[in-house]
Design a protein around this motif. Structure first.
Motif, PDB file in Angstrom:
ATOM      1  N   GLY A   1       0.943  -1.179  -0.169  1.00 24.04           N
ATOM      2  CA  GLY A   1      -0.067  -0.373   0.186  1.00 24.04           C
ATOM      3  C   GLY A   1       0.899   1.393   0.020  1.00 24.04           C
ATOM      4  N   PHE A   2       2.249   1.423   0.026  1.00 23.61           N
ATOM      5  CA  PHE A   2       3.615   2.456   0.384  1.00 23.61           C
ATOM      6  C   PHE A   2       3.041   3.111  -1.496  1.00 23.61           C
ATOM      7  CE2 PHE A   2       3.842   1.235   4.635  1.00 23.61           C
ATOM      8  CZ  PHE A   2       4.520   2.593   4.863  1.00 23.61           C
ATOM      9  N   ASP A   3       3.674   4.431  -1.329  1.00 27.92           N
ATOM     10  CA  ASP A   3       3.059   5.069  -2.610  1.00 27.92           C
ATOM     11  C   ASP A   3       4.582   4.668  -3.685  1.00 27.92           C
ATOM     12  OD1 ASP A   3       0.780   5.951  -3.507  1.00 27.92           O
ATOM     13  OD2 ASP A   3       1.019   6.007  -1.112  1.00 27.92           O
ATOM     14  N   ALA A   4       5.879   5.109  -2.193  1.00 27.57           N
ATOM     15  CA  ALA A   4       7.150   5.035  -2.762  1.00 27.57           C
ATOM     16  C   ALA A   4       7.940   4.179  -1.256  1.00 27.57           C
ATOM     17  CB  ALA A   4       8.071   6.208  -2.545  1.00 27.57           C
ATOM     18  N   VAL A   5       8.770   3.737  -1.648  1.00 27.60           N
ATOM     19  CA  VAL A   5       9.984   2.308  -0.401  1.00 27.60           C
ATOM     20  C   VAL A   5      11.146   3.006  -0.801  1.00 27.60           C
ATOM     21  CG1 VAL A   5      10.338   0.336   0.259  1.00 27.60           C
ATOM     22  CG2 VAL A   5       7.557   1.124  -0.223  1.00 27.60           C
ATOM     23  N   SER A   6      11.672   3.135   0.487  1.00 30.55           N
ATOM     24  CA  SER A   6      13.161   3.333   0.189  1.00 30.55           C
ATOM     25  C   SER A   6      13.779   2.944   1.421  1.00 30.55           C
ATOM     26  CB  SER A   6      13.610   4.739   0.170  1.00 30.55           C
ATOM     27  OG  SER A   6      13.706   5.365   1.045  1.00 30.55           O
ATOM     28  N   VAL A   7      14.939   2.101   1.683  1.00 33.56           N
ATOM     29  CA  VAL A   7      15.804   1.096   2.503  1.00 33.56           C
ATOM     30  C   VAL A   7      16.938   1.697   2.862  1.00 33.56           C
ATOM     31  CG1 VAL A   7      14.191  -0.580   2.472  1.00 33.56           C
ATOM     32  CG2 VAL A   7      15.841  -0.011   1.317  1.00 33.56           C
ATOM     33  N   ARG A   8      17.330   1.368   3.430  1.00 35.17           N
ATOM     34  CA  ARG A   8      19.071   2.094   3.443  1.00 35.17           C
ATOM     35  C   ARG A   8      20.159   1.505   3.793  1.00 35.17           C
ATOM     36  NH1 ARG A   8      19.480   3.883  10.207  1.00 35.17           N
ATOM     37  NH2 ARG A   8      19.727   2.073  10.741  1.00 35.17           N
ATOM     38  N   GLU A   9      19.402  -0.028   3.551  1.00 35.93           N
ATOM     39  CA  GLU A   9      20.665  -1.162   3.801  1.00 35.93           C
ATOM     40  C   GLU A   9      20.201  -2.091   2.702  1.00 35.93           C
ATOM     41  OE1 GLU A   9      20.359  -0.019   8.131  1.00 35.93           O
ATOM     42  OE2 GLU A   9      18.455  -1.085   6.975  1.00 35.93           O
ATOM     43  N   THR A  10      21.443  -2.723   2.081  1.00 31.38           N
ATOM     44  CA  THR A  10      21.058  -3.241   1.044  1.00 31.38           C
ATOM     45  C   THR A  10      20.603  -4.859   0.870  1.00 31.38           C
ATOM     46  OG1 THR A  10      23.759  -4.045   1.204  1.00 31.38           O
ATOM     47  CG2 THR A  10      23.763  -2.598  -0.309  1.00 31.38           C
ATOM     48  N   ASP A  11      20.251  -5.371   2.773  1.00 32.94           N
ATOM     49  CA  ASP A  11      19.490  -6.683   2.867  1.00 32.94           C
ATOM     50  C   ASP A  11      18.183  -5.935   2.625  1.00 32.94           C
ATOM     51  OD1 ASP A  11      21.081  -8.171   3.574  1.00 32.94           O
ATOM     52  OD2 ASP A  11      22.069  -7.449   5.237  1.00 32.94           O
ATOM     53  N   GLY A  12      18.255  -4.552   2.840  1.00 34.17           N
ATOM     54  CA  GLY A  12      16.730  -4.653   2.822  1.00 34.17           C
ATOM     55  C   GLY A  12      16.290  -4.024   2.059  1.00 34.17           C
ATOM     56  N   LEU A  13      17.372  -3.661   0.651  1.00 31.66           N
ATOM     57  CA  LEU A  13      17.019  -4.006  -0.996  1.00 31.66           C
ATOM     58  C   LEU A  13      16.502  -5.268  -1.004  1.00 31.66           C
ATOM     59  CD1 LEU A  13      16.428  -1.661  -3.152  1.00 31.66           C
ATOM     60  CD2 LEU A  13      18.843  -2.154  -3.642  1.00 31.66           C
ATOM     61  N   ARG A  14      17.550  -6.735  -0.609  1.00 32.05           N
ATOM     62  CA  ARG A  14      17.156  -7.175  -1.091  1.00 32.05           C
ATOM     63  C   ARG A  14      15.808  -8.212  -0.988  1.00 32.05           C
ATOM     64  NH1 ARG A  14      17.491 -12.110   1.828  1.00 32.05           N
ATOM     65  NH2 ARG A  14      19.041 -10.895   2.912  1.00 32.05           N
ATOM     66  N   LEU A  15      15.599  -7.878   0.557  1.00 31.79           N
ATOM     67  CA  LEU A  15      14.000  -8.158   1.313  1.00 31.79           C
ATOM     68  C   LEU A  15      13.262  -7.613   0.161  1.00 31.79           C
ATOM     69  CD1 LEU A  15      14.858  -7.907   5.030  1.00 31.79           C
ATOM     70  CD2 LEU A  15      15.062 -11.030   3.125  1.00 31.79           C
ATOM     71  N   CYS A  16      13.162  -6.406  -0.158  1.00 36.61           N
ATOM     72  CA  CYS A  16      12.100  -5.691  -0.852  1.00 36.61           C
ATOM     73  C   CYS A  16      11.840  -6.195  -1.649  1.00 36.61           C
ATOM     74  CB  CYS A  16      12.265  -4.576  -1.129  1.00 36.61           C
ATOM     75  SG  CYS A  16      11.990  -3.362   0.406  1.00 36.61           S
ATOM     76  N   GLY A  17      12.942  -6.899  -2.839  1.00 40.64           N
ATOM     77  CA  GLY A  17      12.624  -7.049  -3.818  1.00 40.64           C
ATOM     78  C   GLY A  17      12.140  -9.032  -4.040  1.00 40.64           C
ATOM     79  N   GLU A  18      13.391  -9.867  -2.955  1.00 49.23           N
ATOM     80  CA  GLU A  18      13.079 -11.147  -3.258  1.00 49.23           C
ATOM     81  C   GLU A  18      11.445 -11.505  -2.263  1.00 49.23           C
ATOM     82  OE1 GLU A  18      16.696 -12.954  -1.474  1.00 49.23           O
ATOM     83  OE2 GLU A  18      17.934 -11.958  -2.763  1.00 49.23           O
TER      84      GLU A  18
END
Length: 448
Positions: A158-175
């Motif tokens: 439901g979020f319109d835009a998502v940003s994270v500050r860690e590469t692990d967070g980026l991986r979790l968002c994608g996978e």
């Protein structure tokens, strides 16, 4: 807390919007409150009228009173009137256009026990814009049960835009969370120019200079060994230990003085993420001891991005052969990389604010409705002290019904998100909870 008069800022870049921010600004932590300060100021530069949501977790309500966090907030931050429960937060939908969550470990479930996924904004109406700014999951894997992860996936959709500050967070968002559009950006403390922190430092006491500095949240043999090695190597006459604000309720060091000490030290030893951030901002020699329990991914992501991996000592690692810890940092190169990442992070936020709210499908609106109902069903029941007998009876009844209402809406939402046998399972559980709620209501009604 009183709201401050708005200062004259830079020319608005995204048009006038009303935003509220949810993060850990109240948590008796220097990094948390300075992150909130930085994000609020940067949003003002973009022309966004914003307030930090004044909803304190119960464990912090007493310690917060008269703390350095409360004094700093009264002097520098713009906050909403206080809210007592998640249910009360629904009122924010009447005044705010945008809901921003972050930065810090706001998506870490173990940090928010009892608050029903509060930082995933389940109480926000479907037609409001939701933005995650440099948010963190705090770990390399998602916490919670399989059902918890399904709910996180649903909330984040439901979020319109998502940003994270860690590469692990980026991986979790994608996978795992179906947010391959998530971006990696810097923590907001880096967004202001280093000179802008002088506004706060000027309000600190003008103390010593050229001293060693330690800021360790979880002291142990490893941190002691690193601190002793640094003191010997730099041969300073004095070392200031800034202690741990999260464990020492009597600490009197203000955030302004905390910043002053980092800016004027000769070197710094820390296991704090934001301690390391400000050492970088002020171009100080530093050594960082990885704090695995509090989350190591954030250190690795930041240091890899800026070419500072040699400044990290990991758990169980000895100092033998680690002469690189004491090598001079090439801050010209670091600052060049940092400037590019800051510009990219600011640009991401401006674009997230400019992006129009996508039209909501009927399915999305219904899912948002169920998420909100689950949030309201799970909100904490207030204390019965100093309330009338009649109000007391009403709240006792609400307390008896609450667990079943939470389970009902949780299972109903999970039934809408899953398929096949899992959907049948959650539908059956939802029906069972509904029957128990109806039965309890009859019993309570007859006992009036």
């Amino acid at each position: 807390m009183t709201e401050k008069k708005e200062e004259k800022g830079e020319k608005p870049a995204v048009g006038r919007q009303r935003a509220v921010i949810l993060n850990f600004w109240w948590s008796l932590n220097y990094g948390a409150i300075l992150t909130a300060y930085a994000l609020q100021r940067e949003l003002e530069k973009l022309g966004v009228d914003n307030r930090l949501v004044n909803f304190l977790h119960e464990w912090c309500r007493e310690p917060f009173k008269n703390s350095f966090s409360e004094k700093f907030a009264e002097r520098y931050l713009k906050v909403t009137p206080p809210f007592e429960s998640v249910a009360d937060l629904v009122e924010l939908n009447r005044t705010a256009d945008v809901f921003i969550v972050g930065s810090d470990q706001v998506f870490r479930l173990s940090y928010n026990v009892g608050y029903e996924f509060y930082y995933y904004l389940p109480f926000v109406d479907a037609d409001k814009k939701k933005i995650a700014c440099a948010a963190s999951f705090g770990a390399s894997e998602l916490e919670g049960t399989i059902a918890d992860r399904e709910l996180v996936r649903c909330y984040l959709s439901g979020f319109d835009a998502v940003s994270v500050r860690e590469t692990d967070g980026l991986r979790l968002c994608g996978e795992e969370l179906r947010r391959s559009d998530a971006a990696l950006i810097l923590d907001p403390v880096f967004w202001p120019a280093p000179g802008e922190w002088e506004t706060l430092i000027r309000n600190a006491d003008d103390g010593e200079k050229d001293f060693g500095l330690t800021y360790v949240l979880d002291q142990n043999k490893e941190t002691d060994a690193v601190a002793a090695a640094a003191e010997h190597r730099f041969a300073v006459g004095k070392v200031i230990d800034m202690g741990n604000a999260q464990k020492d309720g009597e600490i009197t060091l203000s955030p302004e003085q905390w910043l002053y000490n980092i800016k004027n030290c000769r070197y710094m030893v820390t296991d704090s993420f934001h301690g390391a951030c400000f050492a970088i901002i002020f171009n100080k020699p530093f050594i960082c001891v990885a704090n695995r329990e509090r989350g190591i991914s954030r250190f690795e992501s930041l240091f890899d991005m800026l070419g500072l991996s040699s400044r990290l000592v990991k758990n169980g690692e000895t100092l033998d052969g680690r002469a690189d810890l004491f090598e001079t940092i090439d801050y010209a190169a670091v600052n060049q990389k940092l400037a590019a990442e800051v510009a990219r992070s600011r640009r991401w936020m401006a674009e997230a604010l400019q992006k129009p709210k996508a039209p909501q499908s009927f399915e999305s609106e219904m899912t948002a409705f169920m998420m909100q109902r689950l949030s309201l069903a799970g909100c904490r029941i207030r204390s019965l002290e100093e309330r009338t007998e009649e109000m007391g009876r009403m709240m006792i009844k609400a307390g008896l019904l609450r667990p079943y209402r939470v389970r009902y809406w949780r299972n109903r939402l999970l039934a809408a998100l899953t398929f096949g046998k899992m959907r049948k399972k959650y539908k059956a559980k939802s029906k069972e909870c509904r029957q128990k709620i109806d039965c309890l209501k009859k019993v309570l009604k007859g006992g009036k």
